[in-house]
Enzyme design. Structure first.
Site, PDB file in Angstrom:
ATOM      1  CG  LEU A 101      46.763  35.874  42.736  1.00 43.88           C
ATOM      2  CD1 LEU A 101      46.951  34.397  42.401  1.00 43.88           C
ATOM      3  CD2 LEU A 101      47.579  36.751  41.795  1.00 43.88           C
TER       4      LEU A 101
ATOM      5  CB  SER B 239      47.233  46.033  47.213  1.00 48.37           C
ATOM      6  OG  SER B 239      46.534  45.086  47.972  1.00 48.37           O
TER       7      SER B 239
HETATM    8  N1  LIG Z   1      45.372  43.848  34.207  1.00 48.75           N
HETATM    9  C1  LIG Z   1      44.614  43.599  35.286  1.00 48.75           C
HETATM   10  N2  LIG Z   1      45.176  43.048  36.389  1.00 48.75           N
HETATM   11  C2  LIG Z   1      44.405  42.799  37.466  1.00 48.75           C
HETATM   12  N3  LIG Z   1      43.071  43.069  37.549  1.00 48.75           N
HETATM   13  C3  LIG Z   1      42.477  43.617  36.473  1.00 48.75           C
HETATM   14  C4  LIG Z   1      43.219  43.903  35.293  1.00 48.75           C
HETATM   15  N4  LIG Z   1      42.366  44.446  34.384  1.00 48.75           N
HETATM   16  C5  LIG Z   1      41.161  44.518  34.958  1.00 48.75           C
HETATM   17  N5  LIG Z   1      41.210  44.033  36.214  1.00 48.75           N
HETATM   18  C6  LIG Z   1      40.075  44.065  37.169  1.00 48.75           C
HETATM   19  O1  LIG Z   1      40.431  45.060  38.132  1.00 48.75           O
HETATM   20  C7  LIG Z   1      40.249  44.575  39.452  1.00 48.75           C
HETATM   21  C8  LIG Z   1      41.472  44.880  40.336  1.00 48.75           C
HETATM   22  O2  LIG Z   1      41.467  46.208  40.735  1.00 48.75           O
HETATM   23  P1  LIG Z   1      42.343  46.645  41.990  1.00 48.75           P
HETATM   24  O3  LIG Z   1      42.117  48.100  42.147  1.00 48.75           O
HETATM   25  O4  LIG Z   1      42.020  45.774  43.149  1.00 48.75           O
HETATM   26  O5  LIG Z   1      43.831  46.349  41.491  1.00 48.75           O
HETATM   27  S1  LIG Z   1      45.194  46.937  42.096  1.00 48.75           S
HETATM   28  O6  LIG Z   1      45.105  46.876  43.561  1.00 48.75           O
HETATM   29  O7  LIG Z   1      45.377  48.306  41.622  1.00 48.75           O
HETATM   30  O8  LIG Z   1      46.267  46.065  41.596  1.00 48.75           O
HETATM   31  C9  LIG Z   1      40.100  43.071  39.361  1.00 48.75           C
HETATM   32  O9  LIG Z   1      39.057  42.766  40.257  1.00 48.75           O
HETATM   33  P2  LIG Z   1      39.101  41.536  41.268  1.00 48.75           P
HETATM   34  O10 LIG Z   1      38.834  40.350  40.418  1.00 48.75           O
HETATM   35  O11 LIG Z   1      37.960  41.829  42.214  1.00 48.75           O
HETATM   36  O12 LIG Z   1      40.419  41.479  41.981  1.00 48.75           O
HETATM   37  C10 LIG Z   1      39.758  42.790  37.904  1.00 48.75           C
HETATM   38  O13 LIG Z   1      38.383  42.610  37.773  1.00 48.75           O
HETATM   39  N1  LIG Z   2      35.887  30.336  50.876  1.00 40.99           N
HETATM   40  C1  LIG Z   2      35.637  31.189  49.880  1.00 40.99           C
HETATM   41  N2  LIG Z   2      35.818  32.508  50.098  1.00 40.99           N
HETATM   42  C2  LIG Z   2      35.591  33.404  49.105  1.00 40.99           C
HETATM   43  N3  LIG Z   2      35.181  33.079  47.862  1.00 40.99           N
HETATM   44  C3  LIG Z   2      34.980  31.774  47.597  1.00 40.99           C
HETATM   45  C4  LIG Z   2      35.211  30.768  48.578  1.00 40.99           C
HETATM   46  N4  LIG Z   2      34.944  29.565  48.050  1.00 40.99           N
HETATM   47  C5  LIG Z   2      34.563  29.802  46.778  1.00 40.99           C
HETATM   48  N5  LIG Z   2      34.574  31.125  46.489  1.00 40.99           N
HETATM   49  C6  LIG Z   2      34.192  31.728  45.194  1.00 40.99           C
HETATM   50  O1  LIG Z   2      35.359  32.316  44.621  1.00 40.99           O
HETATM   51  C7  LIG Z   2      35.011  33.501  43.914  1.00 40.99           C
HETATM   52  C8  LIG Z   2      35.820  34.647  44.463  1.00 40.99           C
HETATM   53  O2  LIG Z   2      35.529  35.806  43.733  1.00 40.99           O
HETATM   54  P1  LIG Z   2      35.710  37.267  44.335  1.00 40.99           P
HETATM   55  O3  LIG Z   2      35.263  37.321  45.751  1.00 40.99           O
HETATM   56  O4  LIG Z   2      35.108  38.213  43.369  1.00 40.99           O
HETATM   57  O5  LIG Z   2      37.320  37.394  44.322  1.00 40.99           O
HETATM   58  P2  LIG Z   2      38.222  38.698  44.236  1.00 40.99           P
HETATM   59  O6  LIG Z   2      37.456  39.827  44.869  1.00 40.99           O
HETATM   60  O7  LIG Z   2      39.455  38.327  44.996  1.00 40.99           O
HETATM   61  O8  LIG Z   2      38.479  38.923  42.784  1.00 40.99           O
HETATM   62  C9  LIG Z   2      33.500  33.688  44.075  1.00 40.99           C
HETATM   63  O9  LIG Z   2      32.830  33.144  42.964  1.00 40.99           O
HETATM   64  C10 LIG Z   2      33.193  32.870  45.332  1.00 40.99           C
HETATM   65  O10 LIG Z   2      31.877  32.380  45.351  1.00 40.99           O
END
Ligand SMILES: Nc1ncnc2c1ncn2[C@@H]1O[C@H](COP(=O)(O)OS(=O)(=O)O)[C@@H](OP(=O)(O)O)[C@H]1O
Ligand SMILES: Nc1ncnc2c1ncn2[C@@H]1O[C@H](COP(=O)(O)OP(=O)(O)O)[C@@H](O)[C@H]1O
Length: 177
Positions: free
Chosen positions: A18, A90
């Site tokens: 997530l 994904s």
């Molecule tokens: N609707 C919706 N659902 C999920 N995520 C959203 C959405 N809109 C924008 N974002 C931002 O896009 C990042 C996810 O992109 P991805 O390419 O990893 O998504 S996917 O694999 O195609 O599902 C995701 O980044 P991460 O937080 O790093 O996972 C979000 O910042």
């Molecule tokens: N063990 C851990 N591993 C990874 N992130 C952590 C952990 N503990 C706390 N965090 C915090 O959780 C958040 C994760 O964000 P991010 O790495 O951007 O997630 P994603 O890429 O899945 O969206 C960051 O703010 C990070 O500092």
């Protein structure tokens, strides 16, 4: 290689989970560790790829095409001896399996931090917006996340540090080599 450790076998390290689960945080550190040890390594991240291709949306069709495209690139890099660190939500099992089948060596890492924890972190404020209905198709809120059926590794970051998460990945790579 560092500390005379035996060579690690290049693979596609596919981080799925997530938003806010910790994919980017752990994968960036794994990337840095592998680079520091002298390996050829590339990092592919959802946000970075989407910045280059901003018209990619979040319907199942768009996510699937996006994942299959980056998976194809990952498979080519790995075939040429490069470690690939890929971090994408994904959310669909069939798209992840498509990439697995395309890659000679594929390691699925489920960052299984629960939704409640991800939502509480709300690193980018997106969960709040999604709850208010300001973002459509938001994974975990208004769009599905299919949990991996048989990942090579599962890491719940709720009660660990990022460094501990990195060590779990490196230990997995050492044990399988
Ligand atoms: N609707 C919706 N659902 C999920 N995520 C959203 C959405 N809109 C924008 N974002 C931002 O896009 C990042 C996810 O992109 P991805 O390419 O990893 O998504 S996917 O694999 O195609 O599902 C995701 O980044 P991460 O937080 O790093 O996972 C979000 O910042
Ligand atoms: N063990 C851990 N591993 C990874 N992130 C952590 C952990 N503990 C706390 N965090 C915090 O959780 C958040 C994760 O964000 P991010 O790495 O951007 O997630 P994603 O890429 O899945 O969206 C960051 O703010 C990070 O500092």
């Amino acid at each position: 290689m560092k500390n005379n450790e035996s060579a690690l076998k290049p693979t596609v390290l596919w981080f799925t989970g997530l938003s806010g689960s910790g994919k980017s945080t752990i994968s960036e550190k794994v990337y840095a560790q592998l680079k520091d040890r002298g390996y050829k390594v590339e990092h592919l991240d959802g946000d970075a790829v989407r910045e280059v291709f901003p018209t990619t949306g979040f319907s199942k069709e768009e996510r699937d095409s996006h994942i299959k495209r980056v998976g194809f690139v990952a498979s080519l890099l790995q075939k040429h001896g490069v470690f690939v660190v890929a971090s994408f939500i994904s959310p669909y099992q069939d798209a992840r399996d498509f990439v697995r089948n395309m890659c000679e060596d594929f390691t699925e890492i489920h960052i299984s931090t629960p939704l409640e924890v991800c939502e509480q972190r709300d690193v980018k404020g997106l969960y709040e917006q999604a709850r208010k209905g300001e973002i459509d198709n938001f994974t975990g809120i208004s769009d599905p996340y299919e949990e991996p059926e048989d990942p090579e590794l599962e890491i719940d970051t709720t009660d660990i540090t990022p460094e501990e998460g990195v060590q779990m990945v490196l230990e997995y790579l050492r044990n399988r080599s």
